[in-house]
Design a protein around this motif. Structure first.
Motif, PDB file in Angstrom:
ATOM      1  N   SER A  98       0.852  -1.191   0.000  1.00 56.54           N
ATOM      2  CA  SER A  98       0.000   0.000   0.000  1.00 56.54           C
ATOM      3  C   SER A  98       0.892   1.246   0.000  1.00 56.54           C
ATOM      4  O   SER A  98       2.094   1.177   0.291  1.00 56.54           O
ATOM      5  N   TYR A  99       0.284   2.366  -0.320  1.00 57.93           N
ATOM      6  CA  TYR A  99       1.019   3.634  -0.274  1.00 57.93           C
ATOM      7  C   TYR A  99       1.542   3.872   1.143  1.00 57.93           C
ATOM      8  O   TYR A  99       2.665   4.327   1.323  1.00 57.93           O
ATOM      9  N   GLY A 100       0.721   3.530   2.136  1.00 62.09           N
ATOM     10  CA  GLY A 100       1.137   3.693   3.530  1.00 62.09           C
ATOM     11  C   GLY A 100       2.328   2.819   3.884  1.00 62.09           C
ATOM     12  O   GLY A 100       3.240   3.243   4.603  1.00 62.09           O
ATOM     13  N   ALA A 103       5.353   4.455   2.523  1.00 56.94           N
ATOM     14  CA  ALA A 103       5.700   5.616   3.346  1.00 56.94           C
ATOM     15  C   ALA A 103       6.440   5.176   4.608  1.00 56.94           C
ATOM     16  O   ALA A 103       7.463   5.775   4.984  1.00 56.94           O
ATOM     17  N   SER A 112       1.846   9.103   3.010  1.00 57.79           N
ATOM     18  CA  SER A 112       1.265   8.205   2.008  1.00 57.79           C
ATOM     19  C   SER A 112       0.722   8.960   0.799  1.00 57.79           C
ATOM     20  O   SER A 112       0.818   8.475  -0.329  1.00 57.79           O
ATOM     21  N   THR A 136      -4.937   1.040   0.636  1.00 58.58           N
ATOM     22  CA  THR A 136      -4.898   0.348   1.921  1.00 58.58           C
ATOM     23  C   THR A 136      -6.034  -0.670   2.040  1.00 58.58           C
ATOM     24  O   THR A 136      -5.886  -1.702   2.673  1.00 58.58           O
TER      25      THR A 136
END
Length: 168
Positions: A98-100, A103, A112, A136
Motif C-alpha cells: 500500500s502507499y502507507g 511511506a 502516504s 490500503t
C-alpha cells in the motif's frame, strides 16, 4: 540531457521506451499525458543498447519467463520521488504494497499521499513496479496505464485478489 526512444508492441499496448546516457529513463503508455514524465525532444534510436535490452526483458516478462529486470535505470526526478521509485524496486514479483506501507518503509509514515503522487509520476512503469502499489483497502487505485492494465499486470504476476473485480 538528450533522450532516445523506440516503440514496442506489447500485450498492454504500444509502449514508448526511452533511454538516457545511463540507462532506461521511461516506459510511456499509449495515451500517456506528456506532462506526467517531461522529457523534452526525443530522437528515435531503435539500436540503442538500453532500449534493446528493455524490449527483450519486457518480452520475456510478458511471456511469463522473467520476474526480475536487469536493465540499468536512469531515474530523473526529485530526491523524494527517486526514493519512492527505489522503494518500488523492492516489492517482490507477485506481491503488492500500500502507499502507507511504502511511506513507512521510507521512514515517513504520514507521507502516504506524497508517496501516491510520486508513484503517479514514476517514469519507468512495469520495471519500477508502480502497478504493485494498491490502496490500503486492497483496491486498485490510479495507474497511468489504466486500471485494467494494472489488473492485467498483477494477474500476469500471479497476484490474485477478488477485490480487483469490484473495479469493473
Amino acid at each position: 540531457m538528450s533522450y532516445v526512444f523506440k516503440w514496442m508492441d506489447s500485450p498492454v499496448g504500444r509502449l514508448k521506451l526511452v533511454a538516457g546516457d545511463k540507462g532506461l529513463a521511461a516506459i510511456l503508455w499509449p495515451d500517456d499525458n506528456p506532462k506526467r514524465v517531461p522529457l523534452g525532444v526525443l530522437t528515435e534510436a531503435a539500436d540503442n543498447p538500453f532500449l534493446w535490452q528493455t524490449e527483450q526483458e519486457l518480452a520475456e516478462y510478458f511471456a511469463g519467463k522473467r520476474s526480475v529486470f536487469t536493465v540499468p535505470l536512469d531515474f530523473n526526478g526529485t530526491g523524494f520521488q527517486k526514493s519512492v521509485w527505489q522503494a518500488l524496486l523492492t516489492i517482490p514479483f507477485g506481491e503488492t504494497r500500500s502507499y502507507g506501507q511504502i511511506a513507512v518503509q521510507l521512514g515517513k509514515p504520514s507521507a502516504s499521499r506524497a508517496v501516491g503522487a510520486a508513484n503517479g509520476k514514476n517514469p519507468i512503469s512495469i520495471i519500477a513496479p508502480c502497478h504493485r502499489v494498491i490502496g490500503t483497502n486492497g483496491k486498485l487505485t490510479g495507474f497511468a496505464g489504466g486500471l485494467e492494465t494494472k489488473a492485467h499486470l498483477l494477474a500476469l504476476e500471479g497476484h490474485e485478489d477478488s477485490r480487483q473485480s469490484e473495479l469493473f
